[in-house]
Design a protein around this motif. Sequence first.
Motif, PDB file in Angstrom:
ATOM      1  N   ALA A 263       0.503  -7.196  -2.881  1.00 10.80           N
ATOM      2  CA  ALA A 263      -0.727  -7.150  -2.091  1.00 10.80           C
ATOM      3  C   ALA A 263      -0.586  -6.219  -0.894  1.00 10.80           C
ATOM      4  CB  ALA A 263      -1.098  -8.560  -1.625  1.00 10.80           C
ATOM      5  N   ARG A 264       0.594  -6.170  -0.306  1.00 14.27           N
ATOM      6  CA  ARG A 264       0.777  -5.322   0.873  1.00 14.27           C
ATOM      7  C   ARG A 264       0.568  -3.854   0.547  1.00 14.27           C
ATOM      8  NH1 ARG A 264       6.236  -6.088   4.267  1.00 14.27           N
ATOM      9  NH2 ARG A 264       7.112  -5.369   2.283  1.00 14.27           N
ATOM     10  N   PHE A 265       0.979  -3.433  -0.642  1.00 14.39           N
ATOM     11  CA  PHE A 265       0.800  -2.029  -1.034  1.00 14.39           C
ATOM     12  C   PHE A 265      -0.622  -1.769  -1.524  1.00 14.39           C
ATOM     13  CE2 PHE A 265       0.816   1.291  -4.292  1.00 14.39           C
ATOM     14  CZ  PHE A 265       1.339   2.360  -3.560  1.00 14.39           C
ATOM     15  N   ASP A 266      -1.162  -2.700  -2.323  1.00 16.79           N
ATOM     16  CA  ASP A 266      -2.485  -2.482  -2.903  1.00 16.79           C
ATOM     17  C   ASP A 266      -3.573  -2.427  -1.838  1.00 16.79           C
ATOM     18  OD1 ASP A 266      -1.394  -2.422  -5.421  1.00 16.79           O
ATOM     19  OD2 ASP A 266      -1.779  -4.535  -5.840  1.00 16.79           O
ATOM     20  N   ARG A 267      -3.393  -3.158  -0.738  1.00 19.73           N
ATOM     21  CA  ARG A 267      -4.420  -3.178   0.295  1.00 19.73           C
ATOM     22  C   ARG A 267      -4.255  -2.043   1.305  1.00 19.73           C
ATOM     23  NH1 ARG A 267      -4.243  -9.741   1.333  1.00 19.73           N
ATOM     24  NH2 ARG A 267      -4.947 -10.312  -0.774  1.00 19.73           N
ATOM     25  N   ALA A 268      -3.136  -1.340   1.251  1.00 19.85           N
ATOM     26  CA  ALA A 268      -2.910  -0.219   2.166  1.00 19.85           C
ATOM     27  C   ALA A 268      -3.710   0.991   1.701  1.00 19.85           C
ATOM     28  CB  ALA A 268      -1.417   0.101   2.216  1.00 19.85           C
ATOM     29  N   PRO A 269      -3.946   1.951   2.582  1.00 16.03           N
ATOM     30  CA  PRO A 269      -4.634   3.184   2.170  1.00 16.03           C
ATOM     31  C   PRO A 269      -3.912   3.850   1.010  1.00 16.03           C
ATOM     32  CG  PRO A 269      -4.493   3.060   4.559  1.00 16.03           C
ATOM     33  CD  PRO A 269      -3.640   1.939   4.033  1.00 16.03           C
ATOM     34  N   GLY A 270      -4.635   4.214  -0.010  1.00 18.10           N
ATOM     35  CA  GLY A 270      -4.050   4.841  -1.185  1.00 18.10           C
ATOM     36  C   GLY A 270      -3.743   3.869  -2.293  1.00 18.10           C
ATOM     37  N   GLY A 271      -3.883   2.566  -2.040  1.00 22.20           N
ATOM     38  CA  GLY A 271      -3.628   1.579  -3.071  1.00 22.20           C
ATOM     39  C   GLY A 271      -4.750   1.510  -4.085  1.00 22.20           C
ATOM     40  N   SER A 272      -4.468   0.894  -5.227  1.00 20.99           N
ATOM     41  CA  SER A 272      -5.447   0.784  -6.302  1.00 20.99           C
ATOM     42  C   SER A 272      -6.428  -0.336  -5.999  1.00 20.99           C
ATOM     43  CB  SER A 272      -4.737   0.528  -7.629  1.00 20.99           C
ATOM     44  OG  SER A 272      -5.662   0.216  -8.638  1.00 20.99           O
ATOM     45  N   ALA A 273      -7.719  -0.008  -5.990  1.00 20.61           N
ATOM     46  CA  ALA A 273      -8.743  -1.020  -5.738  1.00 20.61           C
ATOM     47  C   ALA A 273      -8.807  -2.036  -6.871  1.00 20.61           C
ATOM     48  CB  ALA A 273     -10.103  -0.349  -5.548  1.00 20.61           C
ATOM     49  N   ALA A 274      -8.627  -1.561  -8.109  1.00 18.91           N
ATOM     50  CA  ALA A 274      -8.672  -2.480  -9.257  1.00 18.91           C
ATOM     51  C   ALA A 274      -7.523  -3.476  -9.206  1.00 18.91           C
ATOM     52  CB  ALA A 274      -8.639  -1.682 -10.561  1.00 18.91           C
TER      53      ALA A 274
END
Length: 781
Positions: A263-274
Amino acid sequence: MERATEHTGAALELLVHGVGGTTPQEMLDDPRTVRITGDDTAAVFRRADDVDAETRPDDSPEARRGDPVPEAYVWCNLTSGNSARALWLLLLPFMVVNLAHWMRPATHGRRRTVRCYGLLVRLTGLTLTVLLVAAACEVALDLAAWQCAGTHGCAQRHTWLGFMSPDASHHGWWSRPGRRLVLAALVPTALTCLLWYLSRRTWSAYESARPLTHDPETDEDTDRAGLDRPGFWYGRRLVARLRAAHTAAGLLTVAAALTASTARFDRAPGGSAALDTLGQLLVVALFATAVVVVWVVCRRGRSENRLDQRLDEHLVRRLPLGALALLALAAVHAGWERPGWQSAGRLPGDAAFGTLALGQGALVVALAVVARVLHATRPDRRAAMRGLAGPAVAMLSCALGGVMSGGVAQRVSDWLDGTGTSIPGPPVLLTWQASVIPALIVVVLVLCAHLGRRAWRLRRAELATVELDHPGEPTDAARTRRIATVRAMATLTDRAPLLVAVTSGTTLFLGAVALVGAFTTDRTPDDAARPAYAVVHGAAETSQALGSWLIGFGFVLFVTWGRRAYKDPAARRTIGILWDVGTFWPRAAHPFAPPCYAERAVPDLTWRMATWTRATGGRLVLSGHSQGSVLAAAAAWQLTPSVRSRIALLTYGSPLERLYGRWFPAHFGPDALSALHQDVACWRNLYRLTDPIGGPVALPGDCGPEVDRPPLKDPLAYGRTAAHPLPAPILGHSDYQADPAFAEERAALLARLTPGLPGPRPATPARRPAPTQADPGRSSA
């Protein structure tokens, strides 16, 4: 034996050994013994010459001497027979929190408050399971897969991590951070499955031993000691339900560790919205399942008023399988390709361990409030810590869990990080918790010094008492000092509540300090104290280093002891003694605790006494030493009133009041023991002043002298006499049968019993107190 079909009037002495166990040959004082019923785990033995004693009651050697036929119930293999049971040391925090469940104060009424007490202990046990699995996640996922495998220097030193290192494997398939975490998640998952397997295997052997069926003597709405209820020693349904909930909680902890990492990476800028959306849906599913787990734990406690044979099969199967399915989805989600994702720093573990520590502290404080409310309804001055023994022991179980989890994380971090600078290391909170250990040890050492001083002063007072106990004999200063020292040391058992209270209170305070320090600074004590005065920084640095060393040393010592016990029968016997005391009670708060041997031993004894008295109509003396006396009392409570009133109870070296009455007042308090005295035909108790475990039953009023014989002389002879030409040993807790008083009291008990009828009561029996001990039916809810 059940071969006799006519009432013969035979006399039987059923011997039950104490802690540590023994052999049937030693118990029966005969090298030729025969197992007459039972199996390799627990059995009843007789001398070879007494196998058919019922068929010739007037022709046996015992009958000619006027002695009963001795039988030995050997139960030591229930706790210390298998070398694999040395691994139960790892379950120590679970065993301790289970003890806290049974330490609730005696009360009158307050059904909802009693259930609230049991609920709080069960929730505390649930946090211990989550803490153990979280510690395994910290070691496997964070320290090994995330930090070390993601750092070139650390992975280079540990070649077994090379296939997960991006540099060493040239960015191979398993070097992706998510896939590394999925692979490492197999470790805490395997640990959870192992705990489930061990609990289920022991559940089928212990909790599934069906007790003797009889109707409850009291309604579910009364406040009587629950040890006489038909379902008290049959916790099959509760343990199965708790096992499913705790297994699901462990699997959900692993899934949450994986989901929080992505979650920490996905919610950061550049992470995958899906992937972020899927992760949020997964978090919702994990939270919903966690709510179900907590609901299962909170729903209900034990049902003791009947043999509850239902198993909630749908819940027991579907809840762990559902959690396992969510873990599989979390693994797929975490292992999905995420370009640009690299491991750096620590995984988000500080918040998880901090929340656990805060929750455990809040549960212990709430438990203390509930315990005080229960104690206030019926104060008992003999109860340990005025009713706060349960919360104090629950606090110690949390401390043990924290020390064990923190010790593993600290040692693995030190092993992986050879230079001490290549990886960030474990969460800051674990370092703070290790840093307060030296302060706790100082407090405990000061208290031990105080108790030692009090024992020394008591020893000086005992010097004159010892000489008065042996009038007319030449004095021997060395002999007198030795006897006085043993007596003084035996009294230290009565100081245990003070030691537990101070240790628990200090642990709670220092734990709060560590939690505040970790949350407010987000740095280790050494780093947080750098701007302060040199003396403050030096103290913080020393405490952190010493605490890390101590927690590591304790963990290594713990593992070494377990390994030695696995190979050494003598060490395994010592561990068995610990379990004899710690696992007497059913698993009502934690399903992964070592199993309750009494759920096998009490039905064994009850079935044996009931079938023998029904077949012969004879006299029966139930003779229990040490922990065996507790089993004997529990078995007597489980008999029907007609059988219970036809047996005599002989206890010696018994902790019934000294330990169980004070620490477990709801079930062994004065009212419960007085009721037992009135229920059996007769009861005598033997003890010594040199015994650190056994003591008087100390019933109130006229019942006390009727049950307790004055303290036995120990040693039997002060100096050399014609009967004892060599110095007599100081026996302490052992060899009560060697004292002439034992045969004298046994003969007196037999004389008060008549075949097929209850023994005569004293001329002025003590009034039976109103039952006020246990909560109704689902007592420890």
